[in-house]
Design a protein around this motif. Structure first.
Motif, mmCIF file in Angstrom:
data_model
loop_
_atom_site.group_PDB
_atom_site.id
_atom_site.type_symbol
_atom_site.label_atom_id
_atom_site.label_comp_id
_atom_site.label_asym_id
_atom_site.label_seq_id
_atom_site.Cartn_x
_atom_site.Cartn_y
_atom_site.Cartn_z
ATOM 1 N N GLU A 1 0.741 -1.097 -0.019
ATOM 2 C CA GLU A 1 -0.223 0.313 0.199
ATOM 3 C C GLU A 1 0.875 1.299 -0.086
ATOM 4 O O GLU A 1 0.863 2.519 -1.161
ATOM 5 N N ARG A 2 1.890 1.399 0.784
ATOM 6 C CA ARG A 2 2.532 2.300 0.998
ATOM 7 C C ARG A 2 3.112 2.685 -0.156
ATOM 8 O O ARG A 2 3.730 3.922 -0.629
ATOM 9 N N TYR A 3 4.418 1.573 -1.112
ATOM 10 C CA TYR A 3 4.887 1.466 -2.077
ATOM 11 C C TYR A 3 4.237 1.438 -3.486
ATOM 12 O O TYR A 3 4.844 0.813 -4.545
ATOM 13 N N LYS A 4 2.979 1.664 -3.869
ATOM 14 C CA LYS A 4 2.223 0.835 -4.432
ATOM 15 C C LYS A 4 2.980 1.496 -6.318
ATOM 16 O O LYS A 4 3.293 2.367 -6.249
ATOM 17 N N ASN A 5 3.665 0.801 -6.687
ATOM 18 C CA ASN A 5 3.813 0.590 -8.261
ATOM 19 C C ASN A 5 5.096 0.788 -8.471
ATOM 20 O O ASN A 5 5.525 1.895 -9.604
ATOM 21 N N ARG A 6 6.204 1.348 -6.890
ATOM 22 C CA ARG A 6 7.026 1.952 -7.047
ATOM 23 C C ARG A 6 8.249 0.571 -6.773
ATOM 24 O O ARG A 6 9.318 1.162 -6.788
ATOM 25 N N PHE A 7 7.784 -0.668 -6.567
ATOM 26 C CA PHE A 7 8.579 -0.971 -6.398
ATOM 27 C C PHE A 7 8.145 -2.961 -7.110
ATOM 28 O O PHE A 7 7.492 -2.807 -7.166
ATOM 29 N N VAL A 8 9.125 -3.803 -6.345
ATOM 30 C CA VAL A 8 9.155 -5.483 -7.022
ATOM 31 C C VAL A 8 10.160 -5.570 -5.889
ATOM 32 O O VAL A 8 10.847 -5.172 -6.003
ATOM 33 N N ALA A 9 9.446 -6.889 -5.457
ATOM 34 C CA ALA A 9 10.442 -8.019 -4.106
ATOM 35 C C ALA A 9 10.078 -9.251 -4.794
ATOM 36 O O ALA A 9 9.040 -9.393 -5.380
ATOM 37 N N TYR A 10 10.714 -9.513 -5.009
ATOM 38 C CA TYR A 10 11.612 -11.442 -4.345
ATOM 39 C C TYR A 10 11.746 -12.214 -3.612
ATOM 40 O O TYR A 10 12.641 -11.036 -2.255
ATOM 41 N N ARG A 11 11.009 -13.324 -3.418
ATOM 42 C CA ARG A 11 11.484 -13.348 -1.585
ATOM 43 C C ARG A 11 12.085 -14.763 -1.727
ATOM 44 O O ARG A 11 11.503 -15.642 -2.633
ATOM 45 N N SER A 12 12.804 -15.461 -1.246
ATOM 46 C CA SER A 12 13.282 -16.729 -0.622
ATOM 47 C C SER A 12 13.447 -16.739 0.147
ATOM 48 O O SER A 12 13.930 -16.538 0.893
ATOM 49 N N LEU A 13 13.691 -18.385 0.824
ATOM 50 C CA LEU A 13 13.762 -19.235 1.967
ATOM 51 C C LEU A 13 14.834 -20.062 1.282
ATOM 52 O O LEU A 13 14.567 -21.372 0.315
ATOM 53 N N MET A 14 16.692 -19.768 2.674
ATOM 54 C CA MET A 14 17.186 -20.429 1.990
ATOM 55 C C MET A 14 18.187 -20.845 3.232
ATOM 56 O O MET A 14 17.651 -20.605 4.245
ATOM 57 N N GLU A 15 18.090 -22.598 3.345
ATOM 58 C CA GLU A 15 18.851 -23.201 4.587
ATOM 59 C C GLU A 15 20.256 -22.916 4.614
ATOM 60 O O GLU A 15 21.034 -23.125 3.243
#
Length: 103
Positions: free
Chosen positions: A83-97
């Motif tokens: 909501e705060r940064y709508k259309n101003r960023f792209v995020a990629y999430r990952s979980l690593m061991e």
């Protein structure tokens, strides 16, 4: 041990405000969930992307804590970011061991 990594590519115009918000608000909120044992925030120096790239990293000691974070806390925290940064960023999430060293 696991590392939850969130890579965000931000528009130049949003980067400074986002960084302050992350350090003062978002990361403390994530850590207040009690699911993570530590965190760090890194800026990618040699990113091939336009804009500014950061990685927010959180260390979690079990898959149970990670899954609880994702189910209970992440939806609201991610919604606030969106909501705060709508259309101003792209995020990629990952979980690593973490891989233990060979003894």
């Amino acid at each position: 041990m696991f590392l939850y990594n969130v890579t965000l590519i931000l528009e130049d115009s949003a980067a400074k405000e986002w960084l302050q918000w992350m350090q003062e608000t978002h990361i403390p909120q994530v850590m207040a969930t009690g699911m993570f044992v530590s965190n760090r925030l890194l800026k990618v120096v040699d990113s091939p992307n336009e804009g500014v790239t950061y990685c927010a990293q959180y260390v979690v000691d079990s898959l149970e804590n990670y899954n609880q974070y994702q189910e209970v806390y992440a939806p609201a925290l991610q919604a606030e970011l969106n909501e705060r940064y709508k259309n101003r960023f792209v995020a990629y999430r990952s979980l690593m061991e973490f891989v233990p060293p060979i003894s």
